[in-house]
Design a protein around this motif. Structure first.
Motif, PDB file in Angstrom:
ATOM      1  N   ILE A  15      -1.414   8.745 -20.698  1.00  0.00           N
ATOM      2  CA  ILE A  15      -0.074   8.710 -21.287  1.00  0.00           C
ATOM      3  C   ILE A  15       0.925   9.414 -20.373  1.00  0.00           C
ATOM      4  N   ALA A  62       0.768   9.682 -17.155  1.00  0.00           N
ATOM      5  CA  ALA A  62       1.040   8.868 -15.966  1.00  0.00           C
ATOM      6  C   ALA A  62       1.930   7.681 -16.296  1.00  0.00           C
ATOM      7  N   ASN A  63       1.835   7.172 -17.545  1.00  0.00           N
ATOM      8  CA  ASN A  63       2.612   5.992 -17.930  1.00  0.00           C
ATOM      9  C   ASN A  63       3.896   6.368 -18.631  1.00  0.00           C
ATOM     10  N   PHE A  64       4.709   7.251 -18.020  1.00  0.00           N
ATOM     11  CA  PHE A  64       5.859   7.732 -18.794  1.00  0.00           C
ATOM     12  C   PHE A  64       6.944   6.678 -18.951  1.00  0.00           C
ATOM     13  N   VAL A  81      -0.511   2.635 -25.511  1.00  0.00           N
ATOM     14  CA  VAL A  81      -0.177   3.078 -24.156  1.00  0.00           C
ATOM     15  C   VAL A  81      -1.327   3.861 -23.541  1.00  0.00           C
ATOM     16  N   GLY A  82      -2.044   4.644 -24.353  1.00  0.00           N
ATOM     17  CA  GLY A  82      -3.180   5.395 -23.830  1.00  0.00           C
ATOM     18  C   GLY A  82      -4.266   4.513 -23.266  1.00  0.00           C
ATOM     19  N   THR A 116      -2.804   2.166 -15.439  1.00  0.00           N
ATOM     20  CA  THR A 116      -1.790   3.069 -14.910  1.00  0.00           C
ATOM     21  C   THR A 116      -0.619   2.283 -14.331  1.00  0.00           C
ATOM     22  N   PHE A 117       0.550   2.894 -14.466  1.00  0.00           N
ATOM     23  CA  PHE A 117       1.787   2.274 -13.964  1.00  0.00           C
ATOM     24  C   PHE A 117       1.726   2.107 -12.451  1.00  0.00           C
TER      25      PHE A 117
END
Lengths: 123, 97, 80, 142
Positions: free
Chosen positions: A6, A8-10, B22-23, B27-28
């Motif tokens: 979470i 890392a995916n802000f 989202v968890g 990864t972005f």
């Protein structure tokens, strides 16, 4: 639920926060123009989510000047889809505003609670 | 005030559900999950030869998915028609009275 | 470095949205909404989507704000 | 809706050709740089909106009347459909690009047949849509 994931995916977390605040504006404010602004914020959150899904670390924008297999590009498909979505969201906003002007001509107010009161008195 | 608290609680529940999604998401910015797909490779490798346009986004919205954009122009036309119908109907009604 | 810049932009966006939710004056809310869209277009340039950035700056920030202000000028300014 | 101010009028007079030129640049260079029919048409329409905000809608009506704007919008959509039907006469699917329209040298201004033709129609349609939306939502008589 993975907490480091979470963090890392802000971008996704920010999109969710925009969605929730827009929904809060639409639920609690009785003013119709404020509801339209909330709807636009929800649209923007969806665009933010899609565009950040298409991003690739270190990628360039998808304009291929010199074709070579080494260069990385970001995914162009979410950008194209969201380009469509922005225009549709502006169309919906314009139609909603036309309806709001018509409601104001009819009732003299754009507050939902007052409109409900006027309608209950008419019956 | 009571309405605000009920809305807050409801939004908190929705937010927790979305946050759990989202968890589980990758990864972005990682290439492997979202972008190693057939359409990505096809658009970026054969797009300039097939459409002649080096800007891939405009190649997508007006060549590969041109039918989609045709529907979108229909949406714009319908919006203008609906706004004329909504606002001009009021003028005609006032003229009758 | 770029990550930090994007993070600051997202924080500013969240603050602007919260102020939009709290403010009572509709014209100020519309202007803050325009600021929101402009910062969002900056963020999309950072994400390497320049087509979306141009379209958002023109349509989302410009035309939507003009239409909202035109509607407010015909109705009531204060939210009650 | 009119805003009488000398500073606004002068700045509008100076800046308006550049806004329109930038919009036309975005439309014409759709296959080479970021932009396209939607964003370029919106910039051109926003220039007209700025003109009618500073000089009044009635003067803008003399430059581009309601009837012309409505006709431009309808013919923009019709142009799109007609470009799709061109491919049917040659025996291909609806809205085919490659063998019907010449592609040209990739990277030059006159290339990518269908993409640039469609975007010119889209730009005209979107610009007249923006002008019509503003005139109908912000006009005095409504």
């Amino acid at each position: 639920m993975n907490l480091t994931n979470i963090m890392a995916n802000f971008y996704y977390v920010a999109a969710i926060i925009f969605f929730l605040i827009g929904l809060y504006i639409m639920l609690t404010h009785p003013n119709l123009i404020k509801k339209v602004i909330g709807m636009n914020i929800i649209d923007s959150s969806i665009f933010l989510f899609f565009v950040s899904v298409g991003y690739i670390e270190g990628g360039k924008s998808p304009i291929i000047e010199n074709p070579s297999p080494l260069t990385e590009f970001v995914n162009p498909l979410p950008s194209g889809l969201m380009l469509t979505g922005i225009v549709v969201s502006v169309s919906i906003t314009a139609f909603a505003l036309a309806l709001i002007i018509r409601i104001y001509q009819e009732y003299g107010t754009i507050n939902v609670e007052e409109i409900v009161k006027i309608r209950s008195e008419e019956e | 005030m009571k309405k605000n608290i009920v809305a807050m609680i409801m939004l908190l529940i929705i937010g927790l559900g979305l946050m759990s999604v989202v968890g589980e998401m990758p990864t972005f910015g990682e290439r492997r999950f979202f972008s190693e797909e057939e359409m990505y490779d096809r658009y970026l490798q054969q797009g300039p030869e097939e459409t002649g346009s080096i800007n891939i986004v405009s190649a997508i919205i007006t060549d590969y998915r041109a039918f989609d954009t045709l529907g979108e122009t229909t949406v714009l036309f319908a919006t203008v028609a609906a706004i004329y119908g909504t606002l001009l109907a009021a003028i005609n009604k006032d003229g009758d009275d | 470095m770029i990550e930090l810049f994007n993070f600051i932009l997202l924080i500013i966006l969240i603050i602007v949205v919260i102020v939009v939710a709290q403010i009572r004056d509709l014209l100020s809310a519309v202007i803050l909404f325009t600021v929101f869209n402009l910062i969002l277009s900056l963020l999309w340039q950072q994400m390497r989507a320049p087509d979306v950035a141009i379209t958002e700056a023109a349509l989302g920030a410009g035309v939507t704000a003009v239409l909202l202000v035109a509607t407010i000028s015909k109705t009531r300014r204060q939210e009650r | 809706m009119k805003f009488e101010d000398d500073i606004v009028n002068t700045v509008t007079r100076i800046i308006l050709p550049f806004i329109t030129l930038f919009g036309l640049y975005l439309i014409i260079h759709v296959h080479l740089s970021p932009g396209g029919g939607f964003s370029g048409g919106t910039v051109v329409g926003a220039g007209f909106v700025l003109f009618s905000l500073s000089f009044g809608i009635s003067i803008q009506e003399k430059k581009l009347s309601h009837r012309t704007s409505a006709l431009l919008e309808s013919y923009g959509g019709l142009w799109y459909v007609l470009l799709g039907f061109v491919a049917l006469f040659y025996g291909y699917n609806f809205l085919t690009n490659d063998p019907v329209f010449g592609l040209g040298q990739s990277g030059s201004l006159f290339s990518s047949g269908l993409v640039i033709l469609v975007n010119i129609g889209l730009g005209v349609k979107v610009a007249s849509t923006i002008i019509t939306l503003f005139d109908s939502l912000g006009g005095e008589e409504l």
